[in-house]
Enzyme design. Sequence first.
Site, PDB file in Angstrom:
ATOM      1  N   HIS A 190       0.849  -1.200   0.000  1.00 50.57           N
ATOM      2  CA  HIS A 190       0.000   0.000   0.000  1.00 50.57           C
ATOM      3  C   HIS A 190       0.885   1.251   0.000  1.00 50.57           C
ATOM      4  O   HIS A 190       0.693   2.161  -0.803  1.00 50.57           O
ATOM      5  CB  HIS A 190      -0.931  -0.005   1.211  1.00 50.57           C
ATOM      6  N   ASP A 242       6.677  22.086 -26.148  1.00 47.00           N
ATOM      7  CA  ASP A 242       6.704  20.723 -25.606  1.00 47.00           C
ATOM      8  C   ASP A 242       7.737  20.698 -24.478  1.00 47.00           C
ATOM      9  O   ASP A 242       8.308  21.738 -24.135  1.00 47.00           O
ATOM     10  CB  ASP A 242       7.087  19.698 -26.690  1.00 47.00           C
ATOM     11  N   TRP A 260       6.961   0.004   4.092  1.00 48.54           N
ATOM     12  CA  TRP A 260       7.478   0.800   2.962  1.00 48.54           C
ATOM     13  C   TRP A 260       8.793   1.463   3.343  1.00 48.54           C
ATOM     14  O   TRP A 260       9.527   1.930   2.482  1.00 48.54           O
ATOM     15  CB  TRP A 260       6.437   1.816   2.482  1.00 48.54           C
ATOM     16  N   SER A 300      13.218   6.560 -13.489  1.00 49.01           N
ATOM     17  CA  SER A 300      12.124   7.276 -14.127  1.00 49.01           C
ATOM     18  C   SER A 300      11.966   8.672 -13.525  1.00 49.01           C
ATOM     19  O   SER A 300      11.851   9.667 -14.244  1.00 49.01           O
ATOM     20  CB  SER A 300      10.836   6.470 -13.963  1.00 49.01           C
ATOM     21  N   SER A 301      11.995   8.732 -12.192  1.00 54.33           N
ATOM     22  CA  SER A 301      11.819  10.032 -11.531  1.00 54.33           C
ATOM     23  C   SER A 301      12.952  10.983 -11.861  1.00 54.33           C
ATOM     24  O   SER A 301      12.728  12.177 -12.071  1.00 54.33           O
ATOM     25  CB  SER A 301      11.778   9.856 -10.021  1.00 54.33           C
ATOM     26  N   HIS A 320      12.884  12.090   3.996  1.00 58.67           N
ATOM     27  CA  HIS A 320      12.213  13.319   4.364  1.00 58.67           C
ATOM     28  C   HIS A 320      12.024  14.272   3.191  1.00 58.67           C
ATOM     29  O   HIS A 320      10.915  14.748   2.971  1.00 58.67           O
ATOM     30  CB  HIS A 320      12.803  14.011   5.589  1.00 58.67           C
ATOM     31  N   GLU A 368      11.660  13.377   0.287  1.00 56.01           N
ATOM     32  CA  GLU A 368      10.622  12.685  -0.482  1.00 56.01           C
ATOM     33  C   GLU A 368       9.223  13.147  -0.063  1.00 56.01           C
ATOM     34  O   GLU A 368       8.332  13.325  -0.890  1.00 56.01           O
ATOM     35  CB  GLU A 368      10.764  11.171  -0.292  1.00 56.01           C
ATOM     36  N   TYR A 426       8.398  16.012   0.956  1.00 57.38           N
ATOM     37  CA  TYR A 426       8.128  17.319   0.364  1.00 57.38           C
ATOM     38  C   TYR A 426       7.989  17.237  -1.143  1.00 57.38           C
ATOM     39  O   TYR A 426       7.315  18.064  -1.756  1.00 57.38           O
ATOM     40  CB  TYR A 426       9.206  18.318   0.785  1.00 57.38           C
ATOM     41  N   SER A 462      -2.195  27.095  -5.141  1.00 57.78           N
ATOM     42  CA  SER A 462      -1.910  28.522  -5.337  1.00 57.78           C
ATOM     43  C   SER A 462      -2.427  29.016  -6.683  1.00 57.78           C
ATOM     44  O   SER A 462      -2.528  30.218  -6.905  1.00 57.78           O
ATOM     45  CB  SER A 462      -0.405  28.782  -5.254  1.00 57.78           C
ATOM     46  N   HIS A 518      14.356  13.178  12.684  1.00 57.59           N
ATOM     47  CA  HIS A 518      13.159  13.239  13.539  1.00 57.59           C
ATOM     48  C   HIS A 518      12.279  12.001  13.348  1.00 57.59           C
ATOM     49  O   HIS A 518      11.357  11.786  14.110  1.00 57.59           O
ATOM     50  CB  HIS A 518      12.366  14.537  13.343  1.00 57.59           C
ATOM     51  N   HIS A 519      12.577  11.196  12.329  1.00 58.88           N
ATOM     52  CA  HIS A 519      11.888   9.912  12.183  1.00 58.88           C
ATOM     53  C   HIS A 519      12.511   8.862  13.097  1.00 58.88           C
ATOM     54  O   HIS A 519      12.038   7.742  13.168  1.00 58.88           O
ATOM     55  CB  HIS A 519      11.970   9.423  10.736  1.00 58.88           C
ATOM     56  N   THR A 571       5.944  26.943   6.339  1.00 58.93           N
ATOM     57  CA  THR A 571       4.664  26.311   6.023  1.00 58.93           C
ATOM     58  C   THR A 571       3.522  27.198   6.495  1.00 58.93           C
ATOM     59  O   THR A 571       2.522  27.378   5.791  1.00 58.93           O
ATOM     60  CB  THR A 571       4.561  24.924   6.694  1.00 58.93           C
ATOM     61  N   LYS A 606       2.814  30.001   4.145  1.00 59.44           N
ATOM     62  CA  LYS A 606       1.999  29.598   3.000  1.00 59.44           C
ATOM     63  C   LYS A 606       0.517  29.588   3.350  1.00 59.44           C
ATOM     64  O   LYS A 606      -0.315  30.118   2.610  1.00 59.44           O
ATOM     65  CB  LYS A 606       2.423  28.209   2.524  1.00 59.44           C
ATOM     66  N   ARG A 608       1.478   0.997  15.137  1.00 60.58           N
ATOM     67  CA  ARG A 608       1.252   0.832  13.701  1.00 60.58           C
ATOM     68  C   ARG A 608       1.495  -0.609  13.290  1.00 60.58           C
ATOM     69  O   ARG A 608       2.151  -1.347  13.978  1.00 60.58           O
ATOM     70  CB  ARG A 608       2.304   1.607  12.912  1.00 60.58           C
TER      71      ARG A 608
END
Lengths: 191, 380, 519
Positions: C67, C96, C132, C160-161, C244, C246, C248, C259, C293-294, C319, C322, C441
């Site tokens: 998932h 293009d 994951w 790819s990314s 991390h 990732e 964002y 926006s 922090h993880h 943040t 924004k 979890r």
Amino acid sequence: MKLLPTDPIKRLSLKLAVTSFGFLLFALFVMPPLYDAFCEITGLNGKTGDKYEAVDAVVDTSRDIKVQFVATNNSGMPWQFGPEVKTVTVHPGEQTRINYRVKNTTGKDMIGQAIPSLTPYKASSYFHKTECFCFNQQALLAGTEAELPMYFIIDQDLPEHIKTVTLSYTLFDVTDRFSKEELLSMVVTDQ
Amino acid sequence: MLKAAGGLCARMLGFAVLLTSQLALADETESLKFNMTRGVTPVSQDIHGLHMQMFWWCVGIGVVVFGIMFVSMFLHRKSRGVKPANFHESTWLELTWTAIPILILVLMGIPASKSLINLYDTRESEVDVLITGYQWRWKYEILGEDVSFFSNLSTPRDEIEGFAEKNPNYLLEVDEPLVLPVGKKIRFIVTANDVIHNWWVPDFGVKRDAIPGFTNDSWAIIEEPGTYRGQCAELCGKDHGFMPIVVEAKTQEEYRAWLDEKKAAAAALAELTEKTFTFDELYAQGEEVYNRSCAACHQANGEGLPGTFPSLKEGIAVGPIQDHIDVVVNGVPGTAMQAFGEQLSEVDIAAVVTYERNAWGNNMGDLAQPLDIYNHKQGK
Amino acid sequence: MAHGPAKGITRWLYTTNHKDIGSMYLWFSFAMFFLGGIFALVIRAELFQPGLQIVDPNFFNQMTTMHGLVMVFGAVMPAFVGLANWMIPMQIGAPDMALPRMNNWSFWILPFAFAMLSSTLFMDGGAPNFGWTFYAPLSTTYAPPSVTFFIFAIHIMGASSIMGAINIIATIVNMRAPGMTYMKMPLFVWTWLITAFLLIAVMPVLAGVVTMMLMDIHFGTSFFDAAGGGDPVLFQHVFWFFGHPEVYIMILPAFGIVSAIIPTFARKPLFGYASMVYATAAIAFLSFVVWAHHMFTVGLPIAGELFFMWATMLIAVPTGVKVFNWVATMFKGAMTFETPMLFSIAFVILFTIGGFSGLMLAIAPADFQYHDTYFVVAHFHYVLVPGAIFSITAGVYYWLPKWCGNMYNETMGKLHFWLAFIGLNVTFFPMHFSGLAGMPRRIPDYNMMFADWNMISSVGAFLFGAAQVLFLYNVIATIVGGKKATDEVWENPEGLEWTVPSPAPYHTFSEPPEFKSSH
């Protein structure tokens, strides 16, 4: 010789691709050693340093430090493994010898590797080992046993507030990493 | 359009009311637990205080920000015939709403930093416990006391599979709880035997990763006697959800008595190793041990899970008995089959080997005695 | 240049047209969104009540792992790349993408990566079951054999990314219409430019960490194995150094979409354009110094805990800027609430709630209680579902009329919104409570004290799932029919994309347009 293409799009894309490859190399070859260096400085994970060359030092008899020894077998490591004495009290600056005992109870020749870890982490850089079985692998023939000595000195500069340190060894089975000949060449015998 | 804005408003208000009303009831109600426990140690109470403080900061900020937003959603709708303004820049506003949050963060961060420093202070403990995570059980060793034991989930499989009614401590109960004295500084030294686990008891505010090869430490002073339950808090494989923690906090005297009892039990077990058991005794005990320690992988019917856990109706359990004992005692390196030599007593291993060789139609007819196991462990 | 698309399947296989490739990305991501959603529903079905009813614990772990992987790498990231492909050339007045052939490649390797990843479900030992975040040694020494396929799939997704990111940067830097300076670019273009730089920096780190795993598993190295001098905690540091930023990567383009939408429906220019750009850049920069922090419970030295705590709290500042800017944009506007606007407003509110729980999680001592509980699950679903999924949905409703020339059905759009909004909150809000009550979890079964919240969450999850089927219906119905959209579609929307006809012709801006900024 021109290194970069003149077309601005190709030029930029090439630079970006090279940057990206640079980050891959950074992750593979810079981050692991950087992390090790970081651990060594901060004592993170309680990794104790490599072999320490003893220096003449004054023994600080005014302080008693309790040192606890514990042992853990990692999964798939059936040897009997543990310290002969579970706690010693030492003064900073004095060299002390303690022993762990190990016995290969299986019917196979095997190699073990002990990994040290010290708590609290802050004490790691003050805990010096002049000799330690953890510097090498231990090969034991089936059914044999051995005494594993470790000599250590606690630095006089150990922060005042630390009064107890716990040294843990985890024993891993690393037989698969060596050939039979290598195993036989490093067999330890009981001293 | 009004409905949309109104719905949002009502919903947010609903949440706020629900939250605050339930938080106010926090200490009275047990049935619908929704907030962090206050716990029974100085650290857990400290954390609870920080948590509530943070929560109210967030509610406050939320009320202001969402308030302005909902007001403008209501007042500044095209359907009310308003003309849009055209302002789109204000340096002083930007600076204000950069500076104010920084100020709030400092106010939040200072008490948090203080708590953190306290949380890390494991000095001068009176009881040291070595905790080792295994797939999927915990091992406790009281340092300096020669007491060491495994703690397994004791919830019957029938409750898990829905064949029996679940008891209130479902999945939060163990065969051998850890007993600790109240009012003493206890240091937990945490490590693991295989993968990373995490020893967590919410009421103590103690949560530490158990990392194979490395040790980690934490501390608690338990202020009230009682039974405290926790769970593994790091994904550690199949039975991650089935390795609970139970700690019983008792008075110093009761704790000492428990230590003596544990030592006596260990001595008695050593004596039992010498004893010769009958087949029926071994088979009956073996079934119990099997369901507790083996059935999770090899399944209650011994058939295992194809591709992951081998069936015991073929292979080792119907081969030479010495090989069978060796696999149970020493495990199979590089597979999920762990060495049970340390986790189970000689009697338990003899029993479970006997059971496996004779259950599910295996009918090998032979049995193992505790002394055989002892000798095997000694390399004889 | 005025020729149309090729006929038949070859149009899609060989296409180098940014609109075709954008559409393929979006459809692929939609498919993955449903696949990941099915995995989520398996999880929620098992958790509907205590006890093991539907799946065994090992398969449950495979579901949580798949998932996460499918949603992150298959649904969210390709959807943003799809939107970038469609919109960036049209927003900057380019004919293009800069590297059209590479564009074709970067899309077409994706289906192979996910076919490989999904095929592990049918292998001996099952699919990856280590979460994951795939922490070693659970994902190395103790992993099922399919881990090798997982590693290759990650490598392909990463390639790819990275190709996509290079393409996007090359396009934005080189192909803007005359007059469009950097500080006049639409925010969606700006946020994607910054995201693309993040991708170039961290996707190789992900490739590095899975390569180290591969070496540990098959070639006898010991990066993450203490026995050989390695350290499992190193894995977490490298992973979160990728992980991390990732996070964002999955939210910055969302900021850009919202926006664009809020000013259109507030009929008022975006408040604080420049501060939005700086805030985005600040968030991207900070994302590189907060990774640990993880890992607050892993045993970091106290100085490390303090540093990462304070650095993480600091993210709240840009943040916050924004969010305040969006609110200020709505303030004194003349608002209407069409479907894209509803999704955008929900984005602002729910993302802010996710931000609040993020701030609480940043408090290191409190994190010792929150870590690895459902509180964390609630937090990251509050930032990712309203953050990424709602903004993508808003973007689709906003630009769909431009893509296909038809207006979607507003009633159906609103129905989709309300079902999704209620479903989301019913699913994820109770998770705050079950987490605080002490539910870890990634467990397939739990004590009865968590039963009420879990039952509510499961009901909400199925409602949310049903809402997305309605989304699929709305999209298809709009493509095949519906009221014709005007060229402007909305009332005075800003941006070059609204100056071309609806539906957008196969080739747009073959001649660079004249760009006049409104502010």
